[in-house]
Scaffold this motif. Structure first.
Motif, PDB file in Angstrom:
ATOM      1  N   ALA A 166       0.916  -1.428  -0.294  1.00 33.39           N
ATOM      2  CA  ALA A 166       0.285   0.023   0.049  1.00 33.39           C
ATOM      3  C   ALA A 166       0.845   1.157  -0.198  1.00 33.39           C
ATOM      4  CB  ALA A 166      -1.238  -0.164   1.163  1.00 33.39           C
ATOM      5  N   HIS A 214       2.597   1.718  -3.631  1.00 29.40           N
ATOM      6  CA  HIS A 214       1.675   2.495  -4.027  1.00 29.40           C
ATOM      7  C   HIS A 214       1.646   3.974  -3.886  1.00 29.40           C
ATOM      8  CE1 HIS A 214      -2.206   3.210  -6.238  1.00 29.40           C
ATOM      9  NE2 HIS A 214      -2.504   4.060  -5.731  1.00 29.40           N
ATOM     10  N   ARG A 217       2.992   6.372  -6.619  1.00 30.06           N
ATOM     11  CA  ARG A 217       2.530   7.298  -7.720  1.00 30.06           C
ATOM     12  C   ARG A 217       3.130   9.114  -7.430  1.00 30.06           C
ATOM     13  NH1 ARG A 217      -1.482   6.408 -10.613  1.00 30.06           N
ATOM     14  NH2 ARG A 217      -2.555   4.950 -10.628  1.00 30.06           N
ATOM     15  N   MET A 254       2.734  -2.449  -7.829  1.00 26.90           N
ATOM     16  CA  MET A 254       2.825  -1.355  -7.581  1.00 26.90           C
ATOM     17  C   MET A 254       4.635  -1.145  -7.649  1.00 26.90           C
ATOM     18  SD  MET A 254      -0.135  -0.989  -6.422  1.00 26.90           S
ATOM     19  CE  MET A 254      -1.289  -2.082  -5.097  1.00 26.90           C
ATOM     20  N   VAL A 291      -7.055  14.068 -12.488  1.00 30.11           N
ATOM     21  CA  VAL A 291      -8.403  13.645 -13.068  1.00 30.11           C
ATOM     22  C   VAL A 291      -9.613  13.801 -11.050  1.00 30.11           C
ATOM     23  CG1 VAL A 291      -7.516  12.502 -14.666  1.00 30.11           C
ATOM     24  CG2 VAL A 291      -7.530  11.213 -12.899  1.00 30.11           C
ATOM     25  N   ALA A 292     -10.725  13.265 -12.004  1.00 32.68           N
ATOM     26  CA  ALA A 292     -11.247  13.576 -10.437  1.00 32.68           C
ATOM     27  C   ALA A 292     -11.214  11.773  -9.540  1.00 32.68           C
ATOM     28  CB  ALA A 292     -12.831  12.690 -10.881  1.00 32.68           C
ATOM     29  N   GLY A 294      -1.071   8.136  -3.318  1.00 33.63           N
ATOM     30  CA  GLY A 294      -2.418   7.175  -3.906  1.00 33.63           C
ATOM     31  C   GLY A 294      -3.069   6.669  -3.900  1.00 33.63           C
ATOM     32  N   SER A 309      -3.426   5.959  -1.005  1.00 36.52           N
ATOM     33  CA  SER A 309      -4.110   4.505   0.344  1.00 36.52           C
ATOM     34  C   SER A 309      -3.719   5.285   1.653  1.00 36.52           C
ATOM     35  CB  SER A 309      -2.747   3.871  -0.145  1.00 36.52           C
ATOM     36  OG  SER A 309      -2.952   2.808   0.777  1.00 36.52           O
ATOM     37  N   GLY A 347      -7.409  -1.771  -4.733  1.00 38.01           N
ATOM     38  CA  GLY A 347      -5.952  -2.626  -4.443  1.00 38.01           C
ATOM     39  C   GLY A 347      -5.317  -2.397  -3.595  1.00 38.01           C
ATOM     40  N   PRO A 348      -4.793  -0.667  -2.723  1.00 38.17           N
ATOM     41  CA  PRO A 348      -4.159  -1.487  -1.574  1.00 38.17           C
ATOM     42  C   PRO A 348      -5.136  -1.592  -0.398  1.00 38.17           C
ATOM     43  CG  PRO A 348      -4.021   1.137  -2.772  1.00 38.17           C
ATOM     44  CD  PRO A 348      -5.045   0.083  -3.653  1.00 38.17           C
ATOM     45  N   HIS A 357     -12.937   1.496  -8.779  1.00 38.00           N
ATOM     46  CA  HIS A 357     -13.618   2.791 -10.067  1.00 38.00           C
ATOM     47  C   HIS A 357     -15.043   2.131 -10.439  1.00 38.00           C
ATOM     48  CE1 HIS A 357     -10.758   5.635  -8.655  1.00 38.00           C
ATOM     49  NE2 HIS A 357      -9.785   4.369  -8.706  1.00 38.00           N
ATOM     50  N   LEU A 375      -8.784   6.245 -17.189  1.00 40.97           N
ATOM     51  CA  LEU A 375      -7.941   7.462 -16.550  1.00 40.97           C
ATOM     52  C   LEU A 375      -6.534   7.539 -15.161  1.00 40.97           C
ATOM     53  CD1 LEU A 375     -11.333  10.049 -15.876  1.00 40.97           C
ATOM     54  CD2 LEU A 375      -9.479   9.958 -17.851  1.00 40.97           C
ATOM     55  N   ASP A 376      -7.350   6.531 -14.682  1.00 43.99           N
ATOM     56  CA  ASP A 376      -6.269   6.269 -14.183  1.00 43.99           C
ATOM     57  C   ASP A 376      -5.407   7.206 -12.932  1.00 43.99           C
ATOM     58  OD1 ASP A 376      -3.947   4.430 -13.128  1.00 43.99           O
ATOM     59  OD2 ASP A 376      -1.729   5.859 -14.576  1.00 43.99           O
ATOM     60  N   ALA A 377      -6.471   7.162 -12.511  1.00 45.16           N
ATOM     61  CA  ALA A 377      -7.008   8.521 -11.046  1.00 45.16           C
ATOM     62  C   ALA A 377      -5.952   8.008 -10.017  1.00 45.16           C
ATOM     63  CB  ALA A 377      -8.760   7.882 -10.624  1.00 45.16           C
ATOM     64  N   PRO A 378      -5.371   8.127  -9.034  1.00 47.08           N
ATOM     65  CA  PRO A 378      -4.555   7.691  -7.750  1.00 47.08           C
ATOM     66  C   PRO A 378      -4.720   6.268  -7.894  1.00 47.08           C
ATOM     67  CG  PRO A 378      -5.173  10.415  -7.320  1.00 47.08           C
ATOM     68  CD  PRO A 378      -6.417   9.481  -8.759  1.00 47.08           C
ATOM     69  N   LEU A 379      -6.062   5.994  -6.668  1.00 51.46           N
ATOM     70  CA  LEU A 379      -5.987   4.713  -6.174  1.00 51.46           C
ATOM     71  C   LEU A 379      -6.364   3.412  -7.688  1.00 51.46           C
ATOM     72  CD1 LEU A 379      -8.341   4.949  -3.666  1.00 51.46           C
ATOM     73  CD2 LEU A 379      -6.303   3.688  -3.358  1.00 51.46           C
ATOM     74  N   THR A 380      -6.242   3.831  -8.787  1.00 54.52           N
ATOM     75  CA  THR A 380      -5.939   2.604  -9.974  1.00 54.52           C
ATOM     76  C   THR A 380      -5.154   1.634 -10.082  1.00 54.52           C
ATOM     77  OG1 THR A 380      -7.209   4.531 -11.405  1.00 54.52           O
ATOM     78  CG2 THR A 380      -6.218   2.222 -11.488  1.00 54.52           C
ATOM     79  N   SER A 381      -5.314   0.891  -9.374  1.00 54.70           N
ATOM     80  CA  SER A 381      -4.370  -0.101  -9.408  1.00 54.70           C
ATOM     81  C   SER A 381      -5.044  -1.865 -10.304  1.00 54.70           C
ATOM     82  CB  SER A 381      -3.096  -0.207  -8.098  1.00 54.70           C
ATOM     83  OG  SER A 381      -4.787  -1.146  -7.532  1.00 54.70           O
ATOM     84  N   ASP A 382      -3.578  -2.947 -10.928  1.00 53.59           N
ATOM     85  CA  ASP A 382      -3.984  -4.085 -10.687  1.00 53.59           C
ATOM     86  C   ASP A 382      -4.394  -5.259  -9.850  1.00 53.59           C
ATOM     87  OD1 ASP A 382      -4.676  -6.571 -12.415  1.00 53.59           O
ATOM     88  OD2 ASP A 382      -2.465  -6.289 -12.967  1.00 53.59           O
TER      89      ASP A 382
END
Lengths: 516, 516
Positions: free
Chosen positions: A81, A84, A88, A122, A275-276, A386, A388, B73-74, B100, B107-114
């Motif tokens: 986390a 991550h 970012r 990450m 972005v949002a 990020g 998190s 993800g986190p 999301h 948009l790959d927002a900050p909390l986006t992850s795989d």
């Protein structure tokens, strides 16, 4: 000389001199190697989220990677986390993850897991060391990858690569490519700025948010009527009296789109289009208008300050150009009585020592602090990047190790702070000069707001029990004491001010539980 | 009716009535749906390792999955280490990970992850819900996957699948295939047992370690001279006076190989061949001889008790066959004076209330307890099974929610306990009947042993600072108080006994810091 020794030597040859660690059995040869290198400062975290979060804070303040030492897949997982958040923030970091000896993996022992699979989401770069002879090239590659462009690297060290004989190495410094400036991008941005005065925004990130670069950005802003912005989550910004202060794009989506509504051209200095944070039914995901032109002046890994300098030259702005900034603190009486979020923000901004480092993970609670901090003493300001939670206490820990002569102020939410509360113990052990201020509102306040955003105005028992941290209330003074950190509680402004004065006048960790 | 409501309804229709949770913004519609379902018990953990570890403990005691609710993800990453333990224990678990809205991901927002990438290494089954209409089939598939064969499932819930309109569902119970018995495997095992009396070992795992199944295994063992073993890490075993007690394979590699040296045939009842926990230079990875024949009587997901019954029949062992077991507690005076690990083990084994649940994460400290527990009152015994520390406090939390009428005793190491110390708060909030005994030796004792195993006998400053938890010593009484759990400290046997008596005579959480 075994592989573990070579790994240490490569790190030390490249001035990676701090290793945040929580080792396990498969790392014992590496621990033994570290034991032979007193030049390496080993800092124990009692949970891996502390380890990676501290490495993030350390690197943000030094612009150099720290190493981390993590134990197999689960140890890495616990650190993900904060990796991550670091990813970012484009933080350089070298995570060394110990694994079973290569020939042991097919047996699928209990701790076996897919470490590459866990690391990849990450990390900007992942590599498994193939054997003792691969230790030197792999570690040098990890170091290089951590800095060009900056990012999180993960190096998997199988136990037999650590304990196997490696040729005695005499590693030298890794030569890094100098960061570049893309002159075509500079000319394109200059043309756009000239064409749309008052309707161009510029977002500064990474090293563009340091005082020298901000000064240049501020000169361009003043001379060419460019609006200067920062993202909602800030990896590191140099801020305070006398420094150029960009406008932070607000977190609430409606406020963000309103702010950027009349921007025709957005120039990015490091990073991508903001972005949002989340999607909401019927609301946009992009913050700028769909017909807004988005230009990249420079990418992470470029020389952002040089790019801004080149843009200033291209725009014929003089290096002597004055910037416009506020200097006078708001003329506001010190609040009295019941403590509030805003009273804390005002008090901290007023009393902030020069050259302090502020680690802000107060989430909803310290929103006013950022506005006030433009008038505070010059300082460095950092946030989790990020989204998190659990980055604040570790980040403050790492920043204090990076900058032992500077006061670190950690503005911390109670909900976030609990995620990696173990970091307080590391602050006590290392006697770090960190003042932790816990905004004890006993709730995940941001989620109450988000429930309203999704249309729920009256919440019931199940939701309340998932969003509130009461029953029992956390007793942060006892928690801190349990980990060897002195602490006290304030629920009035007067008491808070007195505790903050006391904490700022001494060295070493101190925690203030601010009940609001 | 939105997708989130449908998801809740499918869970409830299948008697999944507990949701361990730490939600975030992308889960707000799911939280709102839970708020409309008072039949679902929502239990907040202040860190996701608590959430998944509690779900593990709950499911081990009920043989049914709990749901977890994790934030992107986190949040999932923070829960992975205890999912790893659960996966190794073959625990049914349904992790619901909010993500999301699907259209927000590009948009790959900050909390986006795989999220799929993160989940896969620690899950037996992963699926992303494709939209509101997919919620019901996907949730039913997750439930089925969690139980056949048992395992950890991860269901990714995009925000727009949660908030989108779904057809009003009237979900029924998912029909599960009945577990099977492989008669060919039964006949093969019987033939091997007949052919090599005294030289056959049988390892019982999973449901084969419950009292009824153990009784059958014990009858076979007595009648046919089969040696009965359990693995070093035990997911759940019913144990105590009157119950058949398998020999636990020791953790140290030399002791394990010595124990199994004259085993010609190893019969597995659930699970795979036991192997060395770690590789050591020059030592074997397998525990049995290379020429040992390894047979699988039944796999996880089979009906292990029925397979043992079929094996008993095939071997013509009578269901009236007596088993041999010890009943008398060792005639040993209660220790006095300075508290020791072994004194704690003896005291707990002697005083254990009937039908207690013991969660043992004391690592090196409670080794004697397991031997003694064969003579203790009948109880359930559980350990972390994946070698990832931080499972103990959460597991005890979940077990207490599963079995509110049973006393839970958590034998906890200080190093491991700090990983997920936040679980104490959940015990306080839910007023769970858990006695936590912290073996406070202020060191990662197991790693000191492992340093010796790799040939390091004298350790220096760097290693000491990574292996010891002293300076400052953790104050567990304050930590517990900080989270609302009553606690006290003992450093003599007399004081420990008095505290244990007191803790056992009351209900609700209590922590004993046992300084050794």
């Amino acid at each position: 000389m075994n592989g573990a020794d070579v790994l240490c030597d490569v790190l030390l040859a490249n001035d990676v001199t701090v290793c945040f660690a929580n080792p396990g059995t498969s790392e014992m040869h590496f621990v033994a190697a570290l034991d032979r290198k007193p030049q390496m400062r080993c800092v124990l975290g009692l949970f891996e989220g502390v380890v990676t979060g501290a490495a993030d804070g350390y690197a943000r303040m030094t612009d150099r990677p720290a190493a981390t030492l993590l134990h197999t897949g689960p140890g890495l997982a616990n650190g993900l986390a904060n990796m991550h958040n670091a990813r970012r923030a484009r933080t350089p970091m070298i995570n060394i993850v110990g694994d079973h000896a290569s020939y042991h993996l097919p047996l699928d022992a209990p701790l076996t897991s897919d470490i590459e699979g866990l690391a990849a989401p990450m990390s900007n770069w992942v590599r498994r060391i193939e054997g003792p002879a691969d230790v030197q090239p792999a570690t040098e590659a990890a170091f290089r990858a951590s800095l060009t462009p900056p990012g999180v690297t993960t190096l998997i060290l199988p136990a037999d690569a650590a304990w196997g004989d490696a040729n005695p190495a005499s590693p030298g410094k890794v030569v890094l490519s100098p960061p570049a400036v893309d002159m075509d991008a500079v000319r394109e941005a200059a043309a756009a700025i000239r064409a749309a005065p008052g309707r161009v925004g510029m977002i500064v990130r990474g090293r563009a948010a340091r005082a020298d670069a901000l000064e240049i950005a501020g000169q361009i802003s003043t001379a060419c009527d460019v609006r200067l912005f920062s993202e909602v989550l800030i990896a590191r910004m140099q801020r305070g009296r006398g420094r150029v202060a960009p406008t932070r794009i607000p977190y609430p989506i409606d406020a963000a789109t309103t702010l950027l509504m009349d921007i025709d051209v957005l120039v990015l200095v490091g990073g991508s289009e903001p972005v949002a944070f989340f999607a909401y039914p019927g609301k946009p995901g992009r913050l700028v208008r769909d017909d807004c032109q988005v230009l990249t002046l420079a990418a992470h890994g470029d020389d952002l300050q040089a790019a801004l300098g080149a843009l200033r030259d291209e725009l014929s702005v003089k290096p002597s150009q004055q910037t416009v900034f506020a200097t006078a603190f708001p003329d506001e009486a010190a609040p009295r009585g019941q403590l509030t979020e805003d009273a804390i923000a005002l008090s901290v901004a007023r009393k902030l020592p020069a050259n302090a480092i502020v680690c802000d993970e107060a989430v909803t609670s310290a929103r006013r602090f950022f506005a006030l901090s433009a008038f505070a003493a010059p300082h460095d300001y950092m946030m989790g990047t990020g989204g998190s939670i659990g980055g604040g206490i570790p980040m403050a820990t790492g920043a204090a190790i990076a900058c032992p002569d500077r006061k670190v102020i950690n503005l911390e939410a109670d909900g976030s702070g609990m995620y990696t509360v173990q970091g307080l113990w590391t602050q006590a052990r290392e006697n770090l000069d960190v003042v932790t201020i816990v905004f004890s509102n006993r709730t995940y306040a941001i989620l109450h707001g988000e429930m309203k955003n999704v249309g729920v105005n009256a919440i019931g028992e199940n939701a309340r029990r998932m969003l509130d941290l009461d029953h029992p209330a956390l007793d942060w003074v006892s928690l801190a004491k349990g980990m060897g950190v002195e602490a006290a509680r304030a629920d009035t402004c007067e008491r808070f001010d007195a505790l903050l004065d006391s904490a700022l006048s001494r060295r070493g960790p101190f925690l203030i539980e601010a009940v609001i």
